[in-house]
Design a protein around this motif. Structure first.
Motif, PDB file in Angstrom:
ATOM      1  N   TRP A  33      33.457 -10.997   2.434  1.00  9.86           N
ATOM      2  CA  TRP A  33      34.202 -12.342   1.824  1.00  9.86           C
ATOM      3  C   TRP A  33      34.943 -12.760   2.773  1.00  9.86           C
ATOM      4  CZ3 TRP A  33      34.932 -14.256  -3.040  1.00  9.86           C
ATOM      5  CH2 TRP A  33      34.559 -13.510  -4.059  1.00  9.86           C
ATOM      6  N   SER A  34      35.459 -14.107   2.932  1.00 11.51           N
ATOM      7  CA  SER A  34      35.997 -14.660   4.460  1.00 11.51           C
ATOM      8  C   SER A  34      37.050 -15.641   3.567  1.00 11.51           C
ATOM      9  CB  SER A  34      35.000 -15.094   5.384  1.00 11.51           C
ATOM     10  OG  SER A  34      34.545 -16.523   4.767  1.00 11.51           O
ATOM     11  N   THR A  35      37.933 -15.597   4.733  1.00 14.55           N
ATOM     12  CA  THR A  35      39.512 -16.788   4.063  1.00 14.55           C
ATOM     13  C   THR A  35      39.003 -17.631   3.830  1.00 14.55           C
ATOM     14  OG1 THR A  35      41.275 -14.710   4.678  1.00 14.55           O
ATOM     15  CG2 THR A  35      42.161 -16.831   4.526  1.00 14.55           C
ATOM     16  N   VAL A  36      39.548 -18.446   3.083  1.00 12.93           N
ATOM     17  CA  VAL A  36      39.367 -20.552   2.829  1.00 12.93           C
ATOM     18  C   VAL A  36      40.240 -19.865   3.954  1.00 12.93           C
ATOM     19  CG1 VAL A  36      38.951 -22.399   1.628  1.00 12.93           C
ATOM     20  CG2 VAL A  36      37.950 -20.043   0.467  1.00 12.93           C
ATOM     21  N   THR A  37      39.834 -21.403   5.130  1.00  9.95           N
ATOM     22  CA  THR A  37      41.462 -21.685   5.975  1.00  9.95           C
ATOM     23  C   THR A  37      41.886 -23.413   5.886  1.00  9.95           C
ATOM     24  OG1 THR A  37      39.781 -23.062   7.251  1.00  9.95           O
ATOM     25  CG2 THR A  37      40.618 -20.502   7.992  1.00  9.95           C
ATOM     26  N   GLY A  38      42.978 -23.605   5.714  1.00  8.84           N
ATOM     27  CA  GLY A  38      43.697 -24.987   5.269  1.00  8.84           C
ATOM     28  C   GLY A  38      44.042 -24.634   3.770  1.00  8.84           C
ATOM     29  N   ASP A  39      44.807 -26.180   2.916  1.00 12.70           N
ATOM     30  CA  ASP A  39      44.804 -26.021   1.630  1.00 12.70           C
ATOM     31  C   ASP A  39      43.832 -27.122   0.854  1.00 12.70           C
ATOM     32  OD1 ASP A  39      46.159 -25.800  -0.106  1.00 12.70           O
ATOM     33  OD2 ASP A  39      47.512 -26.583  -0.018  1.00 12.70           O
ATOM     34  N   GLU A  40      42.350 -25.612   0.335  1.00 15.31           N
ATOM     35  CA  GLU A  40      41.426 -26.601  -0.331  1.00 15.31           C
ATOM     36  C   GLU A  40      41.452 -26.299  -1.985  1.00 15.31           C
ATOM     37  OE1 GLU A  40      36.965 -27.182  -0.406  1.00 15.31           O
ATOM     38  OE2 GLU A  40      38.035 -25.971   0.956  1.00 15.31           O
ATOM     39  N   THR A  41      41.640 -27.574  -2.541  1.00 13.57           N
ATOM     40  CA  THR A  41      41.659 -27.224  -3.871  1.00 13.57           C
ATOM     41  C   THR A  41      40.668 -27.920  -4.628  1.00 13.57           C
ATOM     42  OG1 THR A  41      43.273 -29.261  -3.918  1.00 13.57           O
ATOM     43  CG2 THR A  41      44.353 -27.259  -4.277  1.00 13.57           C
ATOM     44  N   LEU A  42      40.063 -27.709  -5.760  1.00 15.55           N
ATOM     45  CA  LEU A  42      39.403 -27.756  -6.543  1.00 15.55           C
ATOM     46  C   LEU A  42      40.643 -28.832  -8.153  1.00 15.55           C
ATOM     47  CD1 LEU A  42      35.987 -25.969  -6.119  1.00 15.55           C
ATOM     48  CD2 LEU A  42      36.926 -28.193  -4.971  1.00 15.55           C
ATOM     49  N   VAL A  43      39.706 -29.451  -8.840  1.00 17.08           N
ATOM     50  CA  VAL A  43      40.403 -29.815 -10.111  1.00 17.08           C
ATOM     51  C   VAL A  43      39.256 -28.822 -11.675  1.00 17.08           C
ATOM     52  CG1 VAL A  43      40.499 -31.906 -11.672  1.00 17.08           C
ATOM     53  CG2 VAL A  43      40.701 -32.442  -8.999  1.00 17.08           C
ATOM     54  N   ALA A  44      40.300 -28.325 -11.963  1.00 16.68           N
ATOM     55  CA  ALA A  44      40.232 -27.732 -12.874  1.00 16.68           C
ATOM     56  C   ALA A  44      39.040 -28.052 -14.203  1.00 16.68           C
ATOM     57  CB  ALA A  44      41.179 -25.927 -13.403  1.00 16.68           C
ATOM     58  N   PRO A  45      37.840 -27.668 -14.804  1.00 15.94           N
ATOM     59  CA  PRO A  45      37.407 -28.312 -15.346  1.00 15.94           C
ATOM     60  C   PRO A  45      38.767 -28.553 -16.545  1.00 15.94           C
ATOM     61  CG  PRO A  45      35.965 -27.017 -14.933  1.00 15.94           C
ATOM     62  CD  PRO A  45      37.240 -26.396 -14.144  1.00 15.94           C
ATOM     63  N   ASP A  46      37.965 -28.973 -18.040  1.00 20.00           N
ATOM     64  CA  ASP A  46      39.490 -29.578 -19.280  1.00 20.00           C
ATOM     65  C   ASP A  46      39.226 -28.124 -19.705  1.00 20.00           C
ATOM     66  OD1 ASP A  46      39.244 -32.165 -18.645  1.00 20.00           O
ATOM     67  OD2 ASP A  46      37.553 -32.844 -20.084  1.00 20.00           O
ATOM     68  N   ASP A  47      38.194 -27.008 -19.856  1.00 17.53           N
ATOM     69  CA  ASP A  47      38.958 -25.875 -20.564  1.00 17.53           C
ATOM     70  C   ASP A  47      38.623 -25.082 -20.178  1.00 17.53           C
ATOM     71  OD1 ASP A  47      36.192 -25.708 -18.521  1.00 17.53           O
ATOM     72  OD2 ASP A  47      35.174 -24.765 -19.774  1.00 17.53           O
ATOM     73  N   ALA A  48      39.162 -25.333 -18.645  1.00 14.00           N
ATOM     74  CA  ALA A  48      40.495 -23.739 -17.808  1.00 14.00           C
ATOM     75  C   ALA A  48      42.110 -24.351 -18.386  1.00 14.00           C
ATOM     76  CB  ALA A  48      40.539 -24.114 -16.195  1.00 14.00           C
ATOM     77  N   SER A  49      41.766 -22.968 -19.537  1.00 13.32           N
ATOM     78  CA  SER A  49      43.510 -23.127 -20.265  1.00 13.32           C
ATOM     79  C   SER A  49      44.007 -21.478 -19.760  1.00 13.32           C
ATOM     80  CB  SER A  49      43.258 -22.853 -21.864  1.00 13.32           C
ATOM     81  OG  SER A  49      42.820 -21.742 -21.910  1.00 13.32           O
TER      82      SER A  49
END
Length: 583
Positions: A33-49
């Motif tokens: 595993w490697s660390t993700v550099t920066g502040d990267e985000t993804l929009v969660a789907p509608d079913d993510a509660s």
């Protein structure tokens, strides 16, 4: 690609409150595993509660779209478990490597000692060979001296023959002198010519007497050299005898070490048989746990059927007849609750049940994938070589451990899901009744069905208790299996160390046996060289003794001849004296 993400929710005037996935780490390979550099985000789907701050596993497609997401607790547990197993294996391998280093260091020191000992033995053998060559040179010198003595003896023989001739001539002259005396010759003595002839004959005889001092010096030198080499031969023979005794002691020690080696191999085989027995016991216990898990699955299916039956019977009841519902639902509170609030509560329970169902479904899918991986590993083990089989069996044990832990987790989750389905069903029933959707039935039906519901509840309770008892037994079995695995790992480590030590001991013993065989061979060669040298020395001594005896006899003959010559000279002088006086 698989990512580890944190759930974030932005609230406030600008924030919409919709969850986002902040990517933390990315999986590069199975154990990397490697660390993700920066502040990267993804929009969660509608079913993510998920709640804010929760850790989730997110599968992202090539166009950065979320394909799948689920809670990361189970995956992180598996990763930590794999990391722990890898750490243990790494530590075990480091300890084995350190033991191998120590063993190799010891063997290297022992080989260096053996090499120095062999070099010392080689120097001794080379010195012995050099001395034997010197002895051979001395032997050749003595042989030349013997040939010289033989030549001088031949010359002495020749001179003796000349001496015998001179003596014969002298005797003839003496006989003539006696004849003349017997005839009464007028001459009273020898004339000058006869005296000169006799003197000449005596001079020739004297010249034929060989001086023996020229023979005594070489004989003395030869005896001194022969005595010196005889002393060297004695020292070498004593040294070889000491070496033979030392080699015999070493042979006895090696025989004892060979017996020890056989005993150590016997002990190792017994330890290996004990380890095999432990492995078989581990398999039996794992099979027993698997049977209990299958029994729990069967009981869970039975419990689900009981719940379904309970729900169907409950749906037939007329809820207006005050029939007692589930003990987990406060019917009075639901009756007093505002209808809209009740609807909201039922909606929340439905969402919660949907989320729980989806999570359990994902876990079931993961369990199916684990089982598929286990089946594939079993197939690979059947077709793999002996070397690859050991590594595959280790991977199989890890997969089985993960599958077992996941199955244990799912047992409680399935039971929790059933309980939530029951609670939701009861809430929905109350909501339908309050909305006027319930079917009115005769009160007698409720009275008749209530004992049946109680019976089903009792059976459900018994089934639950049976499942809990099996879970407790599985927990105890797993604890004993864990202890047994630790014993097996410890035994495997000890067995590997013991085998390495025995193999090192055997290698060292074989090297010592080869070294001893080489020394015995060199000793035999030295003895073979000494015996002919001793025989040669003995032959030379016999020859020198014979020559010394011959020289002594020659000295006696020379002394006798010189005495006889002196007497003859005196006789000639006496016989010739009257003649000289007459003249």
């Amino acid at each position: 690609m698989l990512y580890l993400a944190e759930v974030q929710k932005k609230t406030g005037f600008i924030g919409s409150g919709k969850p986002e996935f902040k990517l933390l780490a990315c999986q590069r390979s199975e154990h990397s595993w490697s660390t993700v550099t920066g502040d990267e985000t993804l929009v969660a789907p509608d079913d993510a509660s998920y709640n804010a701050g929760a850790l989730v596993m997110v599968e992202v497609s090539g166009n950065r779209q979320v394909q799948r997401h689920y809670e990361a607790g189970r995956t992180l547990t598996s990763i930590l478990q794999n990391f722990s197993n890898l750490s243990k294996k790494s530590k075990t391998q480091e300890e084995e490597i350190e033991q191998w280093k120590q063993s190799l260091t010891f063997q290297s020191q022992e080989l260096n000692r053996r090499e120095l000992e062999l070099e010392t033995r080689q120097e001794q053998v080379e010195q012995a060979e050099a001395d034997l060559e010197q002895l051979d040179a001395q032997r050749q010198e003595l042989e030349q001296l013997r040939q010289t003595l033989e030549q001088q003896q031949e010359e002495l023989t020749r001179k003796n023959q000349d001496l015998e001739g001179a003596w014969a001539h002298l005797n003839g002259e003496m006989r003539r002198l006696e004849e003349q005396r017997a005839e009464g010759s007028s001459t009273a003595g020898l004339d000058s010519e006869q005296i000169a002839t006799l003197q000449s004959a005596l001079n020739r005889i004297t010249e034929t007497v060989m001086p023996l001092e020229a023979l005594r010096d070489p004989l003395t030198h030869a005896n001194d050299g022969l005595n010196y080499h005889q002393g060297l031969l004695g020292e070498y023979r004593q040294s070889l005898e000491n070496q033979r005794q030392d080699l015999e002691q070493r042979q006895q020690q090696l025989d004892q070490q060979a017996s020890q080696l056989e005993q150590r191999w016997t002990d190792w085989r017994q330890a290996e048989a004990s380890l095999v027995a432990k492995r078989e016991e581990l398999k039996l216990r794992q099979q027993a746990v698997k049977a209990h898990q299958e029994q729990i699955q069967s009981l869970s299916d039975t419990l689900q059927a009981q719940v379904n039956l309970h729900q169907k019977i409950y749906d037939l009841l007329n809820t207006t007849d005050k029939v007692r519902l589930s003990k987990k639902v406060d019917v009075a509170a639901l009756e007093a609750m505002d209808l809209e609030q009740l609807q909201t509560l039922v909606g929340d329970l439905e969402k919660d049940l949907e989320k729980m169902s989806r999570f359990v479904s994902d876990q079931e899918e993961e369990l199916a994938l684990e089982q598929q991986a286990i089946d594939e590993l079993k197939l690979k083990i059947e077709q793999a070589s002996e070397f690859d089989r050991l590594q595959l069996e280790t991977e199989l044990e890890e997969e089985q451990d993960r599958s077992q832990m996941l199955n244990e987790t799912l047992v409680g989750q399935r039971r929790n899901l059933l309980e939530r389905e029951e609670v939701l069903s009861q809430h929905q029933a109350v909501l339908r009744r309050r909305q006027g959707l319930a079917v009115e039935e005769a009160p007698v039906s409720a009275v008749d069905l209530e004992p049946l519901l109680n019976t089903i509840d009792l059976q459900r309770q018994q089934t639950t208790e049976a499942i809990q008892a099996l879970e407790t037994e599985i927990k105890q079995s797993q604890d004993s299996i864990g202890q047994l695995k630790q014993d097996i790992e410890s035994s495997e480590k000890a067995l590997a160390t013991q085998r390495s030590e025995v193999e090192g001991f055997e290698s060292d013993l074989r090297q010592q046996q080869r070294d001893l065989a080489g020394l015995i061979g060199k000793l035999a060669v030295c003895e073979e060289l000494l015996n002919p040298a001793q025989e040669s020395v003995n032959g030379l001594r016999q020859s020198l003794d014979n020559l010394a005896g011959g020289v002594t006899k020659l000295q006696e003959v020379n002394d006798y001849q010189l005495q006889a010559i002196a007497e003859l000279r005196q006789t000639v002088a006496n016989v010739g004296a009257p003649s000289v006086a007459a003249s």
